[in-house]
Structure formats: C-alpha cells, structure tokens
Design an enzyme around this catalytic site. Sequence first.
Site, PDB file in Angstrom:
ATOM      1  N   LYS A   1      38.655  14.327  31.771  1.00 50.67           N
ATOM      2  CA  LYS A   1      37.461  13.654  31.294  1.00 50.67           C
ATOM      3  C   LYS A   1      37.675  13.439  29.743  1.00 50.67           C
ATOM      4  O   LYS A   1      37.198  12.328  29.351  1.00 50.67           O
ATOM      5  CB  LYS A   1      36.247  14.526  31.659  1.00 50.67           C
ATOM      6  CG  LYS A   1      35.945  14.877  33.149  1.00 50.67           C
ATOM      7  CD  LYS A   1      34.921  15.603  33.213  1.00 50.67           C
ATOM      8  CE  LYS A   1      34.981  17.290  32.790  1.00 50.67           C
ATOM      9  NZ  LYS A   1      36.244  17.685  33.689  1.00 50.67           N
TER      10      LYS A   1
ATOM     11  N   LEU B   1      48.978  10.839  37.711  1.00 54.18           N
ATOM     12  CA  LEU B   1      49.889  10.091  38.586  1.00 54.18           C
ATOM     13  C   LEU B   1      51.094  10.672  38.491  1.00 54.18           C
ATOM     14  O   LEU B   1      51.965  10.867  39.279  1.00 54.18           O
ATOM     15  CB  LEU B   1      49.729   8.832  38.928  1.00 54.18           C
ATOM     16  CG  LEU B   1      50.440   8.066  39.911  1.00 54.18           C
ATOM     17  CD1 LEU B   1      49.657   8.644  41.468  1.00 54.18           C
ATOM     18  CD2 LEU B   1      50.142   6.639  39.646  1.00 54.18           C
TER      19      LEU B   1
ATOM     20  N   ASP C   1      38.601  19.637  35.019  1.00 50.33           N
ATOM     21  CA  ASP C   1      39.955  19.392  34.259  1.00 50.33           C
ATOM     22  C   ASP C   1      40.749  18.260  34.934  1.00 50.33           C
ATOM     23  O   ASP C   1      41.784  18.415  35.001  1.00 50.33           O
ATOM     24  CB  ASP C   1      40.783  20.783  34.432  1.00 50.33           C
ATOM     25  CG  ASP C   1      39.934  21.899  33.897  1.00 50.33           C
ATOM     26  OD1 ASP C   1      39.271  21.971  32.860  1.00 50.33           O
ATOM     27  OD2 ASP C   1      40.108  23.017  34.437  1.00 50.33           O
TER      28      ASP C   1
ATOM     29  N   GLY D   1      36.646  22.583  28.372  1.00 48.73           N
ATOM     30  CA  GLY D   1      37.824  22.272  27.410  1.00 48.73           C
ATOM     31  C   GLY D   1      38.252  21.023  27.856  1.00 48.73           C
ATOM     32  O   GLY D   1      38.923  20.739  28.937  1.00 48.73           O
ATOM     33  N   HIS D   2      38.203  20.011  26.787  1.00 50.79           N
ATOM     34  CA  HIS D   2      38.323  18.771  26.982  1.00 50.79           C
ATOM     35  C   HIS D   2      39.711  18.333  26.303  1.00 50.79           C
ATOM     36  O   HIS D   2      39.484  18.537  24.898  1.00 50.79           O
ATOM     37  CB  HIS D   2      37.272  17.768  27.100  1.00 50.79           C
ATOM     38  CG  HIS D   2      36.147  17.987  27.932  1.00 50.79           C
ATOM     39  ND1 HIS D   2      35.042  17.058  27.966  1.00 50.79           N
ATOM     40  CD2 HIS D   2      36.127  18.707  29.038  1.00 50.79           C
ATOM     41  CE1 HIS D   2      34.212  17.488  28.843  1.00 50.79           C
ATOM     42  NE2 HIS D   2      34.814  18.557  29.612  1.00 50.79           N
ATOM     43  N   THR D   3      41.098  18.189  26.752  1.00 53.88           N
ATOM     44  CA  THR D   3      42.111  17.900  25.879  1.00 53.88           C
ATOM     45  C   THR D   3      42.068  16.329  25.585  1.00 53.88           C
ATOM     46  O   THR D   3      41.899  15.471  26.331  1.00 53.88           O
ATOM     47  CB  THR D   3      43.085  18.224  26.676  1.00 53.88           C
ATOM     48  OG1 THR D   3      42.980  19.292  27.046  1.00 53.88           O
ATOM     49  CG2 THR D   3      44.510  18.299  25.508  1.00 53.88           C
TER      50      THR D   3
ATOM     51  N   ARG E   1      12.172  30.621  31.799  1.00 56.34           N
ATOM     52  CA  ARG E   1      11.276  30.134  30.711  1.00 56.34           C
ATOM     53  C   ARG E   1      10.961  31.154  29.595  1.00 56.34           C
ATOM     54  O   ARG E   1      10.260  31.512  28.822  1.00 56.34           O
ATOM     55  CB  ARG E   1       9.892  29.877  31.040  1.00 56.34           C
ATOM     56  CG  ARG E   1       9.733  28.454  32.047  1.00 56.34           C
ATOM     57  CD  ARG E   1       8.718  28.373  32.789  1.00 56.34           C
ATOM     58  NE  ARG E   1       8.727  29.549  33.831  1.00 56.34           N
ATOM     59  CZ  ARG E   1       7.974  29.598  34.835  1.00 56.34           C
ATOM     60  NH1 ARG E   1       6.905  28.740  35.231  1.00 56.34           N
ATOM     61  NH2 ARG E   1       7.751  30.610  35.846  1.00 56.34           N
TER      62      ARG E   1
ATOM     63  N   GLN F   1      32.682  20.193  33.359  1.00 56.26           N
ATOM     64  CA  GLN F   1      32.913  20.687  34.651  1.00 56.26           C
ATOM     65  C   GLN F   1      33.380  19.557  35.755  1.00 56.26           C
ATOM     66  O   GLN F   1      33.899  18.628  35.328  1.00 56.26           O
ATOM     67  CB  GLN F   1      31.887  21.639  35.343  1.00 56.26           C
ATOM     68  CG  GLN F   1      31.824  22.870  34.386  1.00 56.26           C
ATOM     69  CD  GLN F   1      31.216  22.368  32.943  1.00 56.26           C
ATOM     70  OE1 GLN F   1      30.069  21.938  32.696  1.00 56.26           O
ATOM     71  NE2 GLN F   1      31.830  23.050  31.932  1.00 56.26           N
TER      72      GLN F   1
END
Length: 427
Positions: free
Chosen positions: A16, A331, A13, A40-42, A142, A223
Amino acid sequence: MPALVLLGAQWGDEGKGKATDLLGGSVDYVVRYQGGNNAGHTVVVGDQKYALHLLPSGILSPGCTPVIGNGVVVDPAVLLSELSGLADRGVDTSKLLISGNAHLITPYHTTLDKVSERFLGKRKIGTTGRGIGPAYADKINRVGIRVQDLFDESILRQKVEAALDSKNQVLAKLYNRRAIAVDQVVEELLGYADRLGGYVADTTLVLNNAIDQGQVVLFEGGQGTLLDVDHGTYPFVTSSNPTAGGACTGTGVGPTKISRVIGILKAYTTRVGAGPFPTELHDEDGEKLRTIGGERGVTTGRDRRCGWFDAVIARYATRVNGLTDFFLTKLDVLTGWERIPVCVAYEIDGKRVEELPYSQTDFHHAKPVYETLPGWSEDITQAKTFDELPKNAQKYVQALEEMSGAPISAIGVGPGRDETIQINSFL
Ligand code: GDP
Ligand code: IMO
Ligand code: MG
C-alpha cells in the site's frame, strides 16, 4: 475524480505504501482513516527507503497534504519521533493535519496490549504490541482520550482518572503489574500538546471543502480486508475497519464522494501473527517466497507467513469493498518458478466452495483447491508495459483478474516508484 480509497485486499503488507506514494504526486491530500502505528508502509524513492507507521505515505510527495483522520489511533510519542526522523532526512512535514477527534494511544494501552497477549498464551492474536486493541476498546467503551483533550488539562485529567480507575484494578489484580499513576500519564500527555498543537485541525471540514472544490483526496488504508474487525478472520484481526466503509467513518467524508476503490493485491499471499491461512506453505516454496519477497515485518521484524495466491480471498475483497480496480504487486517475486499454483476454491468437509465461508469453523477446515499455471524465468523488473511481460506472466495476470472480479489496473514489478506497469489510469 474527487476521492479514492486505496486499501489492502489480503492480510496487510500488500504494498500500500508504494502504491500510495506512486499516486501521491497527482493528488492533493493523502489521508489515513484507521489503524495506527501497527502499520508499516515501505516507500522506496530512488536509493532512499522510508518505513512509515503512522504518517500517510503522501508525506513524501511535495504538494500533497498528509492527514490523520478521526478513525486513526495516535501514539503521540511515535508520531513525534516519526516526524523528526523524516525532518532529519529533509522531508517537509509542516503540512500535516491531525483530526482533534482521533484517539490517543497512551502508555497504559501499550502495557495492556502486551500483558493481555501474554495472558492469552497459546491463544494469542500475535498483535504488534502497539496498544491498538486497548485504545480502540476504550474508544468504543467511551473512556478514550482524544487528541483535542491534550489542550484542556482539566478534562484530560478527569478522563485519565476515569480510564485508570478500572485499568489499575485489572493491571494489579489480574496481571500482577504495578498500577499506573494518573499524574505521570497526564504530565507525559501534556508534554506533547505544544508540539502537536499546530497540526490539529477540523479535518472533516478541510477534506469535504477540498472535495467540493474539485481537489483529489486519496484515503490510504492500513492493514487489510482480512484483518478487518467486522469482515476479517475474527478474532485474528486488528481492531479497526480497513475495508472501504472505514474510509467514510474514519474521516467524515460520505460514501457518495468516493468514486474509486483500489485493492492492493500481492501476487501471492502473506500474513503476520496468528490465524487461519489456507494457502500457507511450510515447505521450500514458502521459504523461497519469504526470501525473494523480503517478507519480514516492517513494524515488528517478524517473519511473514507465506503462501500461494488465493482467489477466494481476492473475490471476497472485491465484494466487501466494492473494488473498482486492483493494483497487483510483487509479480517480479514469482519469476523463476516453473509452475505456479493458484487457489481457485476451497474444499470444506468434502464440498467445493467458491466463496469465503462466513463461519469461522468452516474457514478453519478450508483446504485450497489449486490450479497450476505455467511460470516464467525472464527478469521482468524493467518491463514498462503489459506487452513487455513474458507471455506466461501475462497469462498469470489475466487468470488472476478473471478469478478476482475486478480489473488489474497496475502491476508492481519492483519496490521502486518507477517499477510499475500502469494499465488503466487511477485518476
Ligand atoms: P504495506 O504495509 O502494504 O505498505 O506493505 P509493506 O511495506 O509492509 O510490504 C511490502 C514490501 O514489498 C515493501 O518492502 C515494498 O517496498 C515491497 N514492494 C512493494 N511493491 C513491490 C513490487 O511490486 N515488487 C517488489 N519486489 N517489492 C515490492
Ligand atoms: P500494514 O498496514 C500485517 C496484524 C498483527 C496481528 C493482528 C492484530 O503494514 O499492512 P494489532 O497490533 O493490529 O492489534 O494486531 O493484525 N497486523 C498487521 N499485519 N500488516 C499490518 O499493517 C498489520 N497491522 C496489524 O500481526 O496479527
Ligand atoms: Mg506493512
């Protein structure tokens, strides 16, 4: 500049999705190499907000080909619903390529993830419940089902039978759950074959050819470094390798092709789920970071644990990933604090330690040693260059860069694509 990796330098988080989307317009391929819909990429584009779980963030950039590599675990139901959700919003999803070697998350993986967490009780990992661990366990054991198996009914049936033989014993005898019928799973999986068939490709060949032709390939991690199954805070980790090496095994592109590894680094620290977190705050400052930073999980909606920046972790991320650059995000969230503590080392059983301890016991005992930096109160969301930042914000960035071991080449000052200060070009 043929291939670059963009990955999380902390516990996920870090931003990315935003960073990938920013580069999406200038690269030819964006490739997920590990993880699954635990991510979960915003991405915020203008007034539109997208939450991507399985699809690479490059899907939002016209001209960029999104790829799901062999190292990813794919829940086909989630994939199809994510694709149709984007198509409904006018996003072109037709270029997607999926590796035939990627493993599938089936309903029994999701069930096992949830029941095994419940069984662990107080000792649980706090997984996302998406079946990630059980699907990777089957891969290594496997007995996994791969995307390509969807297109051969007889092989699919044999593999589902083999997988369920033992799992049904475990479900029934250990977890007191109903056994899962082979026919039901096979039928459900076959139902996805037609809709996914057109996307499946030999992605290793496609990507290597693209690189040989001078096209630019971006590997997008899910992640983060500290959630890596080998290099993270085991056992409180995910079941894959988000670190840079994972980009090679998860796509079939060799390390000699990768020229840049960018670590996405939040200006403070967050973590979701259980596990050690030395700089975690349980006070008003933690609550303030959570509120101002909007620190709530994109996948599970859980509150993220929040704490001050940890330079020991950043240095570790530089080391295990061979980072060439950092992209410092959020920032702007730190605006308004009079003084900002930064963890520069740990104290472990009375001794000062500069590097991340390799022993779990030591890490559990680590107490942060803080240096306090002066804060700033000016709004920085409109800043376009480093010089436009208030002096104390500049000093904060410079201090972090010095402690972290790689240049900070971009700074996020807001969630939008444009809210970025680019210091060195990534391409
Ligand atoms: P990811 O999983 O690494 O892609 O990160 P998430 O999307 O889970 O969480 C990052 C959150 O921070 C998202 O809501 C982003 O829109 C937001 N974000 C990213 N960069 C910045 C930034 O520089 N400033 C602010 N205020 N928000 C950001
Ligand atoms: P992105 O890509 C933050 C955490 C879970 C749990 C542990 C194991 O958005 O940064 P899993 O379901 O993977 O078996 O859960 O890992 N986790 C994440 N935390 N961001 C993520 O993804 C995560 N994906 C998994 O909370 O602690
Ligand atoms: Mg996320």
